[in-house]
Design an enzyme around this catalytic site. Sequence first.
Site, PDB file in Angstrom:
ATOM      1  N   ASP A 132       9.451 -16.856 -23.290  1.00 10.65           N
ATOM      2  CA  ASP A 132      10.759 -17.552 -23.050  1.00 10.65           C
ATOM      3  C   ASP A 132      11.720 -16.551 -22.739  1.00 10.65           C
ATOM      4  OD1 ASP A 132      13.295 -18.364 -23.556  1.00 10.65           O
ATOM      5  OD2 ASP A 132      12.397 -19.776 -25.374  1.00 10.65           O
ATOM      6  N   HIS A 133      12.096 -16.908 -21.237  1.00 13.36           N
ATOM      7  CA  HIS A 133      12.645 -15.753 -20.613  1.00 13.36           C
ATOM      8  C   HIS A 133      14.300 -15.488 -21.294  1.00 13.36           C
ATOM      9  CE1 HIS A 133      14.805 -19.111 -18.312  1.00 13.36           C
ATOM     10  NE2 HIS A 133      15.696 -18.089 -18.180  1.00 13.36           N
ATOM     11  N   HIS A 180      14.589 -22.303 -25.444  1.00 15.45           N
ATOM     12  CA  HIS A 180      15.611 -21.215 -25.349  1.00 15.45           C
ATOM     13  C   HIS A 180      16.667 -21.411 -26.420  1.00 15.45           C
ATOM     14  CE1 HIS A 180      13.847 -20.853 -21.382  1.00 15.45           C
ATOM     15  NE2 HIS A 180      14.586 -21.711 -20.844  1.00 15.45           N
TER      16      HIS A 180
HETATM   17  C1  BG6 Z   1      14.561 -22.699 -17.477  1.00 11.59           C
HETATM   18  C2  BG6 Z   1      14.911 -24.359 -17.236  1.00 11.59           C
HETATM   19  O1  BG6 Z   1      13.719 -22.505 -18.457  1.00 11.59           O
HETATM   20  O2  BG6 Z   1      15.930 -21.944 -17.837  1.00 11.59           O
HETATM   21  C3  BG6 Z   1      16.065 -24.485 -16.200  1.00 11.59           C
HETATM   22  O3  BG6 Z   1      13.806 -24.949 -17.125  1.00 11.59           O
HETATM   23  C4  BG6 Z   1      17.216 -23.542 -16.764  1.00 11.59           C
HETATM   24  O4  BG6 Z   1      16.317 -26.044 -16.272  1.00 11.59           O
HETATM   25  C5  BG6 Z   1      16.889 -22.224 -16.786  1.00 11.59           C
HETATM   26  O5  BG6 Z   1      17.998 -23.812 -15.496  1.00 11.59           O
HETATM   27  C6  BG6 Z   1      18.196 -21.591 -17.126  1.00 11.59           C
HETATM   28  O6  BG6 Z   1      17.876 -20.121 -17.105  1.00 11.59           O
HETATM   29  P1  BG6 Z   1      18.859 -18.994 -16.891  1.00 11.59           P
HETATM   30  O7  BG6 Z   1      18.312 -17.843 -16.966  1.00 11.59           O
HETATM   31  O8  BG6 Z   1      19.388 -19.416 -15.312  1.00 11.59           O
HETATM   32  O9  BG6 Z   1      19.996 -19.266 -17.848  1.00 11.59           O
END
Ligand code: BG6
Length: 489
Positions: A178-179, A241
Amino acid sequence: MTSQIIPVDPFDFIIFGGTGDLAERKLLPALYQRQIAGQFSEPTRIIGASRSTLSDDEFRDFARKALTEHVKQEERKDDEIETFVARLSYIPIDAKTGEGFEKLKDAIGDSKSIRAYYLAVAPALFGDIATNLEKHGLTGGDVRIVVEKPIGRSLATAHALNDAIGSVFDEHQIFRIDHYLGKETVQNLMALRFANALYEPLWNSTHIDHVQITVAETVGLEDRVSYYDKAGALRDMVQNHMLQLLCLVAMEPPSSMDADAVRDEKLKILRSLKRVNGNEAPKETVRGQYKAGASAGGAVKGYAEELGTESDTETFVAIKAEIGNWRWAGVPFYLRTGKRLAERVSEIVIQFKPVPHSIFDDSAGVITANQLVIRLQPDEGVKQWIMIKDPGPGGMRLRQIPLDMSFAESFEVRNPDAYERLIMDVIRGNQTLFMRRDEVEAAWSWIDPILASWQENRHAAQGYTAGTWGPSASIALIERDGRTWHESM
Ligand code: BG6
């Protein structure tokens, strides 16, 4: 201030979906950054795999282009880029038929390095890849597998995916990314809570009125038609997230940063979330879909126009969530996320309760309750709003000011991308920032009834103009409780 880089052991990094979007935008740039930071030990190799028929050199060209487009110019150095691409090779692999896995085996040879398989592919292929790796004798040694969301689209499908991977790999080898957990400020949330004595005594329903978690984006569909229209904001952002952020805010202090100690506490929160089902969902949740409007100074199309067809998929969701445990009873957690909103901002707002009694005259002005704003992106930082006496003559007049800590201003360090941290953790074998199977499934157990209720009640997505803060029902959701959404720092 410099931080010390500790090199990791040599590793072989195999990217399934090696020519895909994630590899191009995130994985190859992140690996390059770790190389130039001096974190690699030799020999470290990166093998791209996908169905395309590419030569090693063509894959190297793909990587050069990825770095040109996704690494800042001042960080691109010719000699480093050449060292990097020299680590790369490519094997055409068909995950379904198993073609190419023997070649992968030859390429790995008798390497004693740590081996990580990164599955940057559609989840439908997770099971096939795992089975083929096993069938071709590629699961022995110091091996890990990394999987990306979406891990399922419901509890049942998540269960099946976890079973498919789990039949080949042990839980300690499975890294579910989960980045958001790799973002610096998200980790800082743990430092803020658990490395300071200040907040913990106040971190409960006696002192906290409510919590807001906002992840607002300005981007639209971004060429992700086939995935996004089937997913929607609840599955795409909240199941993973947003709930992970909620867990980090709400969990009990773990006994250590050990992976299971942290994940056990997060799991307890997920399991304590009050089910939003049946009759409650239409009241406690808002679905929205953006219509034509303006974003970043230009006119933008509505979701349906971008998609080319009508759709009821939500690009915005707001939820009033509650945690049924002693610490949080009666403290709402308002969550909202959406695409094509007014601003790109992710932040967590902890709204404290007001002082119990004012000793000041009316002339002193209003005492505003303290607020802690943790800004995750952009302009990462923390602001603690407090009341002070307005300086100077004029008697006792009160004023609210922020104790302001902007990370960019305070530290002259590069803020690494989440993937850099997470990939290195995979190599180190540290699962603290990865989701355990039971966490993913507990999150789906909370999401499923919301989805079911939306369907049963035909809870349609309400239109909102691109470039605004979402449907008016989202404002009503919080204002009904006498509260308002925080409007940025
Ligand atoms: C991803 C989603 O996991 O996270 C995307 O699939 C979203 O829809 C993205 O745009 C948002 O990530 P960040 O790091 O740009 O906030």
